[in-house]
Design a protein around this motif. Sequence first.
Motif, PDB file in Angstrom:
ATOM      1  N   THR A 123     -52.002 103.011 117.203  1.00  0.00           N
ATOM      2  CA  THR A 123     -52.960 101.923 117.034  1.00  0.00           C
ATOM      3  C   THR A 123     -53.439 101.473 118.410  1.00  0.00           C
ATOM      4  OG1 THR A 123     -51.200 100.269 117.036  1.00  0.00           O
ATOM      5  CG2 THR A 123     -51.880 101.128 114.902  1.00  0.00           C
ATOM      6  N   TYR A 124     -54.730 101.337 118.548  1.00  0.00           N
ATOM      7  CA  TYR A 124     -55.302 100.956 119.833  1.00  0.00           C
ATOM      8  C   TYR A 124     -54.908  99.542 120.220  1.00  0.00           C
ATOM      9  CZ  TYR A 124     -58.040 105.231 119.565  1.00  0.00           C
ATOM     10  OH  TYR A 124     -58.405 106.538 119.492  1.00  0.00           O
ATOM     11  N   SER A 125     -54.573  98.733 119.207  1.00  0.00           N
ATOM     12  CA  SER A 125     -54.204  97.353 119.510  1.00  0.00           C
ATOM     13  C   SER A 125     -52.788  97.248 120.053  1.00  0.00           C
ATOM     14  CB  SER A 125     -54.329  96.484 118.254  1.00  0.00           C
ATOM     15  OG  SER A 125     -53.455  96.943 117.247  1.00  0.00           O
ATOM     16  N   ARG A 126     -52.000  98.295 119.891  1.00  0.00           N
ATOM     17  CA  ARG A 126     -50.631  98.304 120.423  1.00  0.00           C
ATOM     18  C   ARG A 126     -50.510  99.467 121.390  1.00  0.00           C
ATOM     19  NH1 ARG A 126     -50.196  96.863 115.080  1.00  0.00           N
ATOM     20  NH2 ARG A 126     -49.203  94.839 114.686  1.00  0.00           N
ATOM     21  N   ASN A 127     -51.087  99.278 122.569  1.00  0.00           N
ATOM     22  CA  ASN A 127     -51.129 100.375 123.522  1.00  0.00           C
ATOM     23  C   ASN A 127     -50.073 100.269 124.614  1.00  0.00           C
ATOM     24  OD1 ASN A 127     -52.247  98.223 124.838  1.00  0.00           O
ATOM     25  ND2 ASN A 127     -54.320  99.060 124.874  1.00  0.00           N
ATOM     26  N   CYS A 128     -49.080  99.429 124.400  1.00  0.00           N
ATOM     27  CA  CYS A 128     -47.898  99.400 125.264  1.00  0.00           C
ATOM     28  C   CYS A 128     -46.698  99.796 124.426  1.00  0.00           C
ATOM     29  CB  CYS A 128     -47.668  98.006 125.849  1.00  0.00           C
ATOM     30  SG  CYS A 128     -48.841  97.540 127.107  1.00  0.00           S
ATOM     31  N   MET A 129     -45.932 100.714 124.951  1.00  0.00           N
ATOM     32  CA  MET A 129     -44.685 101.110 124.312  1.00  0.00           C
ATOM     33  C   MET A 129     -43.557 100.818 125.293  1.00  0.00           C
ATOM     34  SD  MET A 129     -45.404 102.284 121.305  1.00  0.00           S
ATOM     35  CE  MET A 129     -43.933 103.210 120.859  1.00  0.00           C
ATOM     36  N   GLY A 130     -42.524 100.195 124.790  1.00  0.00           N
ATOM     37  CA  GLY A 130     -41.434  99.814 125.679  1.00  0.00           C
ATOM     38  C   GLY A 130     -40.079 100.172 125.123  1.00  0.00           C
ATOM     39  N   TRP A 131     -39.146 100.351 126.025  1.00  0.00           N
ATOM     40  CA  TRP A 131     -37.738 100.503 125.672  1.00  0.00           C
ATOM     41  C   TRP A 131     -36.999  99.268 126.172  1.00  0.00           C
ATOM     42  CZ3 TRP A 131     -35.614 103.992 122.516  1.00  0.00           C
ATOM     43  CH2 TRP A 131     -36.308 105.181 122.270  1.00  0.00           C
ATOM     44  N   PHE A 132     -36.219  98.707 125.277  1.00  0.00           N
ATOM     45  CA  PHE A 132     -35.406  97.549 125.587  1.00  0.00           C
ATOM     46  C   PHE A 132     -33.967  97.862 125.220  1.00  0.00           C
ATOM     47  CE2 PHE A 132     -38.739  94.366 126.355  1.00  0.00           C
ATOM     48  CZ  PHE A 132     -39.844  95.062 125.878  1.00  0.00           C
ATOM     49  N   ARG A 133     -33.046  97.087 125.742  1.00  0.00           N
ATOM     50  CA  ARG A 133     -31.649  97.288 125.365  1.00  0.00           C
ATOM     51  C   ARG A 133     -30.943  95.949 125.254  1.00  0.00           C
ATOM     52  NH1 ARG A 133     -29.395 100.158 130.948  1.00  0.00           N
ATOM     53  NH2 ARG A 133     -29.446  98.289 132.294  1.00  0.00           N
ATOM     54  N   GLN A 134     -29.906  95.962 124.436  1.00  0.00           N
ATOM     55  CA  GLN A 134     -29.127  94.745 124.241  1.00  0.00           C
ATOM     56  C   GLN A 134     -27.663  95.107 124.134  1.00  0.00           C
ATOM     57  OE1 GLN A 134     -30.369  92.292 120.940  1.00  0.00           O
ATOM     58  NE2 GLN A 134     -29.450  90.485 121.856  1.00  0.00           N
ATOM     59  N   ALA A 135     -26.885  94.591 125.065  1.00  0.00           N
ATOM     60  CA  ALA A 135     -25.442  94.778 125.044  1.00  0.00           C
ATOM     61  C   ALA A 135     -24.802  93.609 124.313  1.00  0.00           C
ATOM     62  CB  ALA A 135     -24.914  94.872 126.474  1.00  0.00           C
ATOM     63  N   PRO A 136     -23.614  93.782 123.777  1.00  0.00           N
ATOM     64  CA  PRO A 136     -22.951  92.689 123.062  1.00  0.00           C
ATOM     65  C   PRO A 136     -22.817  91.443 123.922  1.00  0.00           C
ATOM     66  CG  PRO A 136     -21.807  94.748 122.662  1.00  0.00           C
ATOM     67  CD  PRO A 136     -22.836  95.034 123.727  1.00  0.00           C
ATOM     68  N   GLY A 137     -23.245  90.334 123.364  1.00  0.00           N
ATOM     69  CA  GLY A 137     -23.141  89.074 124.075  1.00  0.00           C
ATOM     70  C   GLY A 137     -24.200  88.832 125.123  1.00  0.00           C
ATOM     71  N   LYS A 138     -25.149  89.745 125.219  1.00  0.00           N
ATOM     72  CA  LYS A 138     -26.201  89.590 126.227  1.00  0.00           C
ATOM     73  C   LYS A 138     -27.569  89.551 125.571  1.00  0.00           C
ATOM     74  CE  LYS A 138     -23.742  91.734 130.094  1.00  0.00           C
ATOM     75  NZ  LYS A 138     -23.846  92.733 131.192  1.00  0.00           N
ATOM     76  N   GLU A 139     -28.536  89.049 126.317  1.00  0.00           N
ATOM     77  CA  GLU A 139     -29.896  89.011 125.807  1.00  0.00           C
ATOM     78  C   GLU A 139     -30.533  90.400 125.883  1.00  0.00           C
ATOM     79  OE1 GLU A 139     -31.091  84.384 126.966  1.00  0.00           O
ATOM     80  OE2 GLU A 139     -32.188  86.071 127.825  1.00  0.00           O
ATOM     81  N   ARG A 140     -31.513  90.588 125.025  1.00  0.00           N
ATOM     82  CA  ARG A 140     -32.259  91.843 125.067  1.00  0.00           C
ATOM     83  C   ARG A 140     -33.081  91.876 126.347  1.00  0.00           C
ATOM     84  NH1 ARG A 140     -35.009  93.845 119.562  1.00  0.00           N
ATOM     85  NH2 ARG A 140     -32.867  93.285 118.967  1.00  0.00           N
ATOM     86  N   GLU A 141     -33.052  93.024 127.019  1.00  0.00           N
ATOM     87  CA  GLU A 141     -33.759  93.142 128.281  1.00  0.00           C
ATOM     88  C   GLU A 141     -34.636  94.381 128.298  1.00  0.00           C
ATOM     89  OE1 GLU A 141     -30.925  93.575 131.455  1.00  0.00           O
ATOM     90  OE2 GLU A 141     -30.162  95.476 130.702  1.00  0.00           O
ATOM     91  N   GLY A 142     -35.715  94.292 129.068  1.00  0.00           N
ATOM     92  CA  GLY A 142     -36.604  95.419 129.199  1.00  0.00           C
ATOM     93  C   GLY A 142     -36.024  96.489 130.093  1.00  0.00           C
ATOM     94  N   VAL A 143     -36.251  97.731 129.720  1.00  0.00           N
ATOM     95  CA  VAL A 143     -35.760  98.872 130.483  1.00  0.00           C
ATOM     96  C   VAL A 143     -36.923  99.614 131.121  1.00  0.00           C
ATOM     97  CG1 VAL A 143     -34.548 101.067 130.349  1.00  0.00           C
ATOM     98  CG2 VAL A 143     -33.726  99.116 129.016  1.00  0.00           C
TER      99      VAL A 143
END
Length: 126
Positions: A28-48
């Motif tokens: 979809t042209y409206s979603r032209n960013c693709m990202g990988w994120f990660r979340q470890a136990p007890g931590k916030e989700r962060e961008g990779v």
Amino acid sequence: QVQLVESGGDSVQAGGSLRLSCAASEYTYSRNCMGWFRQAPGKEREGVARIYTPGGSTYYADAVKGRFIISQDNAKNTVYLQMNSLKPEDTAMYYCAAGPSFGGVCRGSTGQYDTWGQGTQVTVSS
């Protein structure tokens, strides 16, 4: 609505490599960013890492710069995350996400992404 399916997570020893895949049901042209994120136990989700799909510009978190590579296969609507020299601190659930760009720039905050996959677990042992 676009659906994202991640795969490739596994348990590896420190120093090893993995390649994660994120298959999108459609582009979809409206979603032209693709990202990988990660979340470890007890931590916030962060961008990779993230990629601006029209132009291929990539961005990396400092913690993975030089070790991880994000890439795309437009014909397959798939984004990859090649992870090398893995460390125990890379252990987390990894999520793929899609969202809009802002002036051709993909931001790193989770709030900018409105479509998420179910996640794939990466465990790195020392």
